[in-house]
Design a protein around this motif. Sequence first.
Motif, PDB file in Angstrom:
ATOM      1  N   HIS A   1      14.821  14.188 -10.124  1.00 39.10           N
ATOM      2  CA  HIS A   1      14.565  12.750  -9.985  1.00 39.10           C
ATOM      3  C   HIS A   1      13.684  12.449  -8.779  1.00 39.10           C
TER       4      HIS A   1
ATOM      5  N   ASN B   1       9.971  13.736  -9.011  1.00 36.94           N
ATOM      6  CA  ASN B   1       9.141  12.894  -9.878  1.00 36.94           C
ATOM      7  C   ASN B   1       8.919  11.505  -9.289  1.00 36.94           C
ATOM      8  N   SER B   2       9.863  11.056  -8.477  1.00 39.10           N
ATOM      9  CA  SER B   2       9.662   9.792  -7.776  1.00 39.10           C
ATOM     10  C   SER B   2       8.520   9.929  -6.773  1.00 39.10           C
TER      11      SER B   2
ATOM     12  N   TYR C   1      10.072  11.554 -17.324  1.00 43.76           N
ATOM     13  CA  TYR C   1      10.244  12.268 -16.055  1.00 43.76           C
ATOM     14  C   TYR C   1      11.162  11.523 -15.090  1.00 43.76           C
ATOM     15  N   LEU C   2      11.286  10.221 -15.295  1.00 45.24           N
ATOM     16  CA  LEU C   2      12.214   9.401 -14.509  1.00 45.24           C
ATOM     17  C   LEU C   2      13.203   8.779 -15.481  1.00 45.24           C
TER      18      LEU C   2
ATOM     19  N   GLU D   1      15.886   7.119 -15.227  1.00 45.93           N
ATOM     20  CA  GLU D   1      16.350   5.768 -14.898  1.00 45.93           C
ATOM     21  C   GLU D   1      15.178   4.929 -14.397  1.00 45.93           C
ATOM     22  N   SER D   2      14.073   4.999 -15.123  1.00 45.81           N
ATOM     23  CA  SER D   2      12.842   4.358 -14.662  1.00 45.81           C
ATOM     24  C   SER D   2      12.933   2.839 -14.605  1.00 45.81           C
TER      25      SER D   2
ATOM     26  N   ASP E   1      17.292   2.411 -11.410  1.00 41.73           N
ATOM     27  CA  ASP E   1      17.275   2.938 -10.049  1.00 41.73           C
ATOM     28  C   ASP E   1      15.864   3.218  -9.539  1.00 41.73           C
ATOM     29  N   PHE E   2      14.973   3.708 -10.413  1.00 40.48           N
ATOM     30  CA  PHE E   2      13.653   4.161  -9.980  1.00 40.48           C
ATOM     31  C   PHE E   2      12.533   3.196 -10.373  1.00 40.48           C
TER      32      PHE E   2
END
Length: 399
Positions: A237, A240-241, A264-265, A267-268, A271-272
């Motif tokens: 995570h 990728n962030s 790739y994320l 929880e885009s 959270d992200f």
Amino acid sequence: MLKKILKSYDYSLIIAIVLLSLFGLVMVYSASMASAVQRYGVESDYFYQKQKLYLIVSALIFIFIALFPYKIMKSTKFLLPMVGFSIIGLLGLFLFGQVRGNAQSWYDFGFISIQPAEFVKISIIIYLSAVYAKKQAYINKFNHGVLPPLAYLVIVLGLIAFQPDFGTALIIGLIAGTIIISSGMNIKTITKLVMLGMILLSPVILVLQDEIFSEKRLERFEVLNNPFKDELDSGFHLANSYIAIGSGGVNGLGLGKSVQKLGYLPESHTDFIMAVIAEELGVWGVSFVILTLGYIVLRGIYLGLRCKDPFGSLLAIGISSMIGIQSFINLAGVSGVMPLTGVPLPFVSYGGSSLLQLAIAAGILVNVSMFVKYENKYKHKHPEKTSNHQEGNVYQFRT
């Protein structure tokens, strides 16, 4: 009278909240398009449509709360049911709660999932603000002025910790700490309280040490040093962030053009979402979010300092601290400053419970701001009508 009240609202604060919420709605759509289809097997606009519904309901709640005199909330008839429902809601999770993210902290009603702990944040702010405002005359009497209100806080923190949801428990503890520090207690009283808290916390840590210091939680600290060392597992995570944030640069790749949101994320849109904002809109998008959140927080603190009513002052500071703390924890997690905790970005991330809770909090804050502005104007024009009221106020309250 109505015209004066409407003129007294802090429209700059309202505009900031509205703009950030609408911006969040757009970014939820952009960030969730791919994951909605790939991960959840639903239409690409599924999360957007749900967030739009949450936003409409939240707007109605916000308007109602903004018109609702905040001073009514300090009455016992309001506080007791609020405290009771909060505790019952948390207790019910152990029987009917759904497990998400290794914590039994959600009620699933099909059309919406509710996390009671989100609303407990507001109840803690209201309760501690009301009780400590009433105890101003003896705020430094430890056994009579300080300890009694903390029983509710201890019960709430214990129930949330045993879910286990240590991230939310930490946030509630920090919010409560901010209100306590701002309540007018002297340093000696606060020091006693900190020492007592450490003593009470020790057996809890001992009992829950396997959960608190689990291998998975410790990995979150280890991965901060170099997420690319294990980028396909524990560092996935965060790595990728970093890629998303670095790819955006100054101007970003363009709205809807994020690559990292394509699986790739995971929880885009929650959270992200800030990582997606950074990738698509660059420094400009990130600056807009941070500056707008910063304005809301600082404006709330400013209102708290100006408010002559201790209850209103503590409410404004408590709500501002909640928004500020959650924002910091989310941004710090996305940028690798601290471990990820699953805290949504206020007004921006997807989530019904979070948005509804923030609508209540923002409505209270706007209502406090209205009373501050209205009373200051009224006192300025009619000082002879308010002199007795001023003498009765508790002016030893200090922030």
